[in-house]
Design an enzyme around this catalytic site. Sequence first.
Site, PDB file in Angstrom:
ATOM      1  N   GLU A 330       0.848  -1.190   0.000  1.00  0.00           N
ATOM      2  CA  GLU A 330       0.000   0.000   0.000  1.00  0.00           C
ATOM      3  C   GLU A 330       0.890   1.248   0.000  1.00  0.00           C
ATOM      4  O   GLU A 330       0.745   2.138  -0.828  1.00  0.00           O
ATOM      5  CB  GLU A 330      -0.892  -0.014   1.242  1.00  0.00           C
ATOM      6  N   HIS A 331       1.802   1.329   0.952  1.00  0.00           N
ATOM      7  CA  HIS A 331       2.785   2.409   1.026  1.00  0.00           C
ATOM      8  C   HIS A 331       4.175   1.815   0.818  1.00  0.00           C
ATOM      9  O   HIS A 331       4.565   0.893   1.542  1.00  0.00           O
ATOM     10  CB  HIS A 331       2.756   3.093   2.395  1.00  0.00           C
TER      11      HIS A 331
END
Length: 439
Positions: A330-331
Amino acid sequence: MLRIYELDKMTEEEKERILRRAEVDIEAAVERVRPVVEDVRRRGDQALLEYTKKFDGVDLTPEQLEVSKEDIEKAYSLVEERVVEAIRVAVRNVTKFHKAQMPKERWFIQVDRGIMAGQFISPLRRVGIYVPGSVKGVLPSVVVMLGVPAKVAGVDEVVMCTPPIRGFGDPATLVAADMVGIDRIFRVGGAQAIAAMAYGTQTVPKVDKIVGPGGIYVSAAKRVVSNVVALGTPAGPSEILVLADESAPPELVAADALSEAEHGADSSSVIVTTSMSHAEKILESLKKLMNMLPDRRREFAESAIGNYGGIIVAKNMDEAIEFANEYAAEHLVIMTENPFETVQKIRNAGAVFLGKYSACAAGCYLTGPNSILPTGGYAKSYSATSVYDFIKFFSVEFLTREGLESVADAVIAYTDYERYPGHQLAVKLRFPEKYGIKI
């Protein structure tokens, strides 16, 4: 337990556990939320009120389900001015980024002589956004990340559901909703909120699409209603992967890893580096920083890194990048000597943060790009939330007689091969003299 793994010595079970994250547990949650979703579909508001009392401990009347203008005014009085100003900064920056992201409203090209084709965009009519929140943590930033692109895209009506924390709702979340221009706000959380927006109730309108993050039961409810409503980016428990070489300050690597791990016990946090000595320094920094967190956040971080993460040592940066692409975080934070070179080899990530000053935490709130991102490996096939989540495209074609005649024989060849005589007639009837068609 915080652990260091050597990538080439990890067992298949260890590697698979880290790649799966907490998403594997959603399958079991689906069966738990299915009766809740079905009950809301059948009984509407009454079911919402009962589940709100059962799950949130809040006893609402039907009239209190929707947030009023008076509630919004009260919310402003409950939020510190510095927080209100932070929300203003976020709205400004996120609006600027998403306006730049908007595609052309319409365009045409000449495909060939006598053949014009183009594309028009059309905003969705009604969208539902879900904003998580509980006494454990609130997320007014999510309102900005969902509401701004919806409004920039031109959605006719934006509906928001958020849990009724302490019976009123999180004041800053309500303030953010007002600043963004959310049209209707409802004090409903969890799986029952997803069901309400998917099917509609006496008070909550049915929407065309639901976007927004949530915990395991929200994610499970989305799967249950996926056959009746469009869904946005799959955004479940938070996750981060920090890709670092020996040039990266160990304390900053550890800090970024903690920034997502502290979200909850079902979050995931992975660090991949290329040196065992560097990994050991990062581990020491992690332990020190964890002790600086409040007890609850420290427990979350320990569980997230211990159960679904860890520090992984790769033989070299190419191997580290290969794992990062397989993980599809996601990050993704890249702290390498030349992050702009490293990022060229990245294929799968929700959002990428380059260099030691590009704190993931800043991007979560107000640097401009969207922070509602695909989790659970979905970054391999999904993108960050954007204006594209709130618009549709339709093509437009215009052919002159000359244009259709120039491709008629080719169309007829296709229809002969695929055996669609009706398609063929639609072309031949336009040129009765050429094809000898009369009716």
